[in-house]
Design a protein around this motif. Sequence first.
Motif, PDB file in Angstrom:
ATOM      1  N   ASP A 122       0.826  -1.215   0.000  1.00  0.00           N
ATOM      2  CA  ASP A 122       0.000   0.000   0.000  1.00  0.00           C
ATOM      3  C   ASP A 122       0.857   1.261   0.000  1.00  0.00           C
ATOM      4  O   ASP A 122       0.562   2.232  -0.701  1.00  0.00           O
ATOM      5  N   SER A 123       1.923   1.240   0.803  1.00  0.00           N
ATOM      6  CA  SER A 123       2.816   2.403   0.866  1.00  0.00           C
ATOM      7  C   SER A 123       3.470   2.663  -0.479  1.00  0.00           C
ATOM      8  O   SER A 123       3.645   3.817  -0.890  1.00  0.00           O
ATOM      9  N   VAL A 124       3.830   1.592  -1.169  1.00  0.00           N
ATOM     10  CA  VAL A 124       4.470   1.719  -2.484  1.00  0.00           C
ATOM     11  C   VAL A 124       3.536   2.408  -3.470  1.00  0.00           C
ATOM     12  O   VAL A 124       3.924   3.350  -4.169  1.00  0.00           O
ATOM     13  N   ALA A 125       2.290   1.953  -3.529  1.00  0.00           N
ATOM     14  CA  ALA A 125       1.329   2.532  -4.474  1.00  0.00           C
ATOM     15  C   ALA A 125       1.092   4.009  -4.188  1.00  0.00           C
ATOM     16  O   ALA A 125       1.147   4.852  -5.095  1.00  0.00           O
ATOM     17  N   ARG A 126       0.859   4.346  -2.916  1.00  0.00           N
ATOM     18  CA  ARG A 126       0.578   5.742  -2.561  1.00  0.00           C
ATOM     19  C   ARG A 126       1.781   6.647  -2.851  1.00  0.00           C
ATOM     20  O   ARG A 126       1.635   7.733  -3.413  1.00  0.00           O
ATOM     21  N   ALA A 127       2.957   6.180  -2.461  1.00  0.00           N
ATOM     22  CA  ALA A 127       4.165   6.989  -2.652  1.00  0.00           C
ATOM     23  C   ALA A 127       4.475   7.179  -4.132  1.00  0.00           C
ATOM     24  O   ALA A 127       4.819   8.282  -4.574  1.00  0.00           O
ATOM     25  N   ALA A 128       4.351   6.108  -4.910  1.00  0.00           N
ATOM     26  CA  ALA A 128       4.665   6.184  -6.338  1.00  0.00           C
ATOM     27  C   ALA A 128       3.707   7.126  -7.064  1.00  0.00           C
ATOM     28  O   ALA A 128       4.132   7.929  -7.909  1.00  0.00           O
ATOM     29  N   ILE A 129       2.442   7.048  -6.741  1.00  0.00           N
ATOM     30  CA  ILE A 129       1.445   7.929  -7.373  1.00  0.00           C
ATOM     31  C   ILE A 129       1.736   9.384  -7.016  1.00  0.00           C
ATOM     32  O   ILE A 129       1.657  10.283  -7.864  1.00  0.00           O
ATOM     33  N   ARG A 130       2.089   9.608  -5.759  1.00  0.00           N
ATOM     34  CA  ARG A 130       2.405  10.967  -5.299  1.00  0.00           C
ATOM     35  C   ARG A 130       3.575  11.561  -6.072  1.00  0.00           C
ATOM     36  O   ARG A 130       3.571  12.745  -6.421  1.00  0.00           O
ATOM     37  N   ALA A 131       4.592  10.740  -6.353  1.00  0.00           N
ATOM     38  CA  ALA A 131       5.804  11.245  -7.021  1.00  0.00           C
ATOM     39  C   ALA A 131       5.802  10.986  -8.523  1.00  0.00           C
ATOM     40  O   ALA A 131       6.811  11.224  -9.186  1.00  0.00           O
ATOM     41  N   ARG A 132       4.667  10.486  -9.056  1.00  0.00           N
ATOM     42  CA  ARG A 132       4.543  10.178 -10.473  1.00  0.00           C
ATOM     43  C   ARG A 132       5.627   9.200 -10.921  1.00  0.00           C
ATOM     44  O   ARG A 132       6.305   9.413 -11.935  1.00  0.00           O
ATOM     45  N   CYS A 133       5.792   8.126 -10.133  1.00  0.00           N
ATOM     46  CA  CYS A 133       6.728   7.058 -10.464  1.00  0.00           C
ATOM     47  C   CYS A 133       5.941   5.814 -10.886  1.00  0.00           C
ATOM     48  O   CYS A 133       4.776   5.652 -10.526  1.00  0.00           O
ATOM     49  N   HIS A 134       6.567   4.941 -11.618  1.00  0.00           N
ATOM     50  CA  HIS A 134       5.987   3.644 -11.930  1.00  0.00           C
ATOM     51  C   HIS A 134       6.216   2.729 -10.730  1.00  0.00           C
ATOM     52  O   HIS A 134       7.142   2.953  -9.938  1.00  0.00           O
ATOM     53  N   TYR A 135       5.365   1.715 -10.586  1.00  0.00           N
ATOM     54  CA  TYR A 135       5.547   0.832  -9.434  1.00  0.00           C
ATOM     55  C   TYR A 135       5.007  -0.573  -9.698  1.00  0.00           C
ATOM     56  O   TYR A 135       4.133  -0.778 -10.539  1.00  0.00           O
ATOM     57  N   VAL A 136       5.564  -1.532  -8.957  1.00  0.00           N
ATOM     58  CA  VAL A 136       5.075  -2.909  -8.931  1.00  0.00           C
ATOM     59  C   VAL A 136       4.876  -3.250  -7.459  1.00  0.00           C
ATOM     60  O   VAL A 136       5.850  -3.220  -6.691  1.00  0.00           O
ATOM     61  N   ASN A 137       3.640  -3.545  -7.050  1.00  0.00           N
ATOM     62  CA  ASN A 137       3.393  -3.799  -5.630  1.00  0.00           C
ATOM     63  C   ASN A 137       2.581  -5.073  -5.365  1.00  0.00           C
ATOM     64  O   ASN A 137       2.163  -5.312  -4.230  1.00  0.00           O
ATOM     65  N   LYS A 138       2.358  -5.875  -6.400  1.00  0.00           N
ATOM     66  CA  LYS A 138       1.617  -7.125  -6.196  1.00  0.00           C
ATOM     67  C   LYS A 138       2.500  -8.344  -6.401  1.00  0.00           C
ATOM     68  O   LYS A 138       2.671  -9.147  -5.501  1.00  0.00           O
ATOM     69  N   LYS A 139       3.059  -8.474  -7.579  1.00  0.00           N
ATOM     70  CA  LYS A 139       3.928  -9.604  -7.886  1.00  0.00           C
ATOM     71  C   LYS A 139       4.842  -9.212  -9.036  1.00  0.00           C
ATOM     72  O   LYS A 139       4.397  -8.610 -10.007  1.00  0.00           O
ATOM     73  N   TRP A 140       6.114  -9.559  -8.875  1.00  0.00           N
ATOM     74  CA  TRP A 140       7.047  -9.303  -9.969  1.00  0.00           C
ATOM     75  C   TRP A 140       6.945 -10.451 -10.960  1.00  0.00           C
ATOM     76  O   TRP A 140       7.211 -11.598 -10.624  1.00  0.00           O
ATOM     77  N   LEU A 141       6.573 -10.139 -12.185  1.00  0.00           N
ATOM     78  CA  LEU A 141       6.473 -11.154 -13.226  1.00  0.00           C
ATOM     79  C   LEU A 141       7.843 -11.327 -13.862  1.00  0.00           C
ATOM     80  O   LEU A 141       8.408 -10.364 -14.386  1.00  0.00           O
ATOM     81  N   GLY A 142       8.397 -12.526 -13.790  1.00  0.00           N
ATOM     82  CA  GLY A 142       9.726 -12.783 -14.334  1.00  0.00           C
ATOM     83  C   GLY A 142       9.871 -12.289 -15.759  1.00  0.00           C
ATOM     84  O   GLY A 142       9.001 -12.538 -16.599  1.00  0.00           O
ATOM     85  N   GLY A 143      10.943 -11.571 -16.033  1.00  0.00           N
ATOM     86  CA  GLY A 143      11.168 -11.033 -17.372  1.00  0.00           C
ATOM     87  C   GLY A 143      10.491  -9.701 -17.618  1.00  0.00           C
ATOM     88  O   GLY A 143      10.496  -9.202 -18.748  1.00  0.00           O
ATOM     89  N   MET A 144       9.942  -9.104 -16.580  1.00  0.00           N
ATOM     90  CA  MET A 144       9.229  -7.835 -16.752  1.00  0.00           C
ATOM     91  C   MET A 144      10.106  -6.779 -17.413  1.00  0.00           C
ATOM     92  O   MET A 144       9.628  -5.978 -18.235  1.00  0.00           O
ATOM     93  N   LEU A 145      11.397  -6.781 -17.080  1.00  0.00           N
ATOM     94  CA  LEU A 145      12.322  -5.832 -17.696  1.00  0.00           C
ATOM     95  C   LEU A 145      13.209  -6.483 -18.750  1.00  0.00           C
ATOM     96  O   LEU A 145      13.383  -5.933 -19.838  1.00  0.00           O
ATOM     97  N   THR A 146      13.746  -7.661 -18.442  1.00  0.00           N
ATOM     98  CA  THR A 146      14.660  -8.305 -19.387  1.00  0.00           C
ATOM     99  C   THR A 146      13.951  -8.776 -20.647  1.00  0.00           C
ATOM    100  O   THR A 146      14.562  -8.920 -21.704  1.00  0.00           O
TER     101      THR A 146
END
Length: 236
Positions: free
Chosen positions: A82-106
Amino acid sequence: MTKRCWNIILEEMIEEAVHLGHDTRKWNPKMAPYISAKRKGIHITNLTRTARFLSEACDLVFDAASRGKQFLIVGTKKEAADSVARAAIRARCHYVNKKWLGGMLTNWYTTETKLHKFRDLRTQQKTGRLNSFPKRDAAILKRQLSHLETYLGGIKYMTGLPDIVIILDQQEEYTALQECITLEIPTICLIDTNCDPDLADISIPANDDTIASIRFILNKLIFAICEGRSSYIRNF
């Protein structure tokens, strides 16, 4: 930073239990330089070092934000989500706060394809087009949309790889950290006494198991990002 300001930060960190590490039997020997004591079977983090690395991380994100760089914040454990979502929205950042899907970046091509699908489904839902499909097809598409919202909702506006990734639990988000290392994306990582401080570009030694500690570290970084973004807008 004045001695008074330094002392205030140290007092705040103690209040938020930032200094409390893991059981002394569950530690990484590489963390020895960042541990100041043992108390009742628990390692105590050296808060002077925590404050120093946190200050270094804040300087880094301020500078990056003032140059228009993009951030991704990763924190999927229950205590952080919850803190991640609120903070990221406040600072206009992208975020992942549920599950990291393997290969999301690679495997960014696949992630980008999913994001295009996600945006398309969101548009169809907003315009009411989903309801024009046969009931069974509409139900399938709505389930797909719900699934994509859960796992990709925080990066729905991300159009490319982030410039800096902030990770709030090295052990929990190890796959994300490894992907950043592979892609040479700079990382800031909150590390507890059971972590490897050599993996991230900036490692902040701190308690990663309580909401208060996670929120304290995250809020300092978010404040620096917001200040940097304000500077970027003024100079644009």
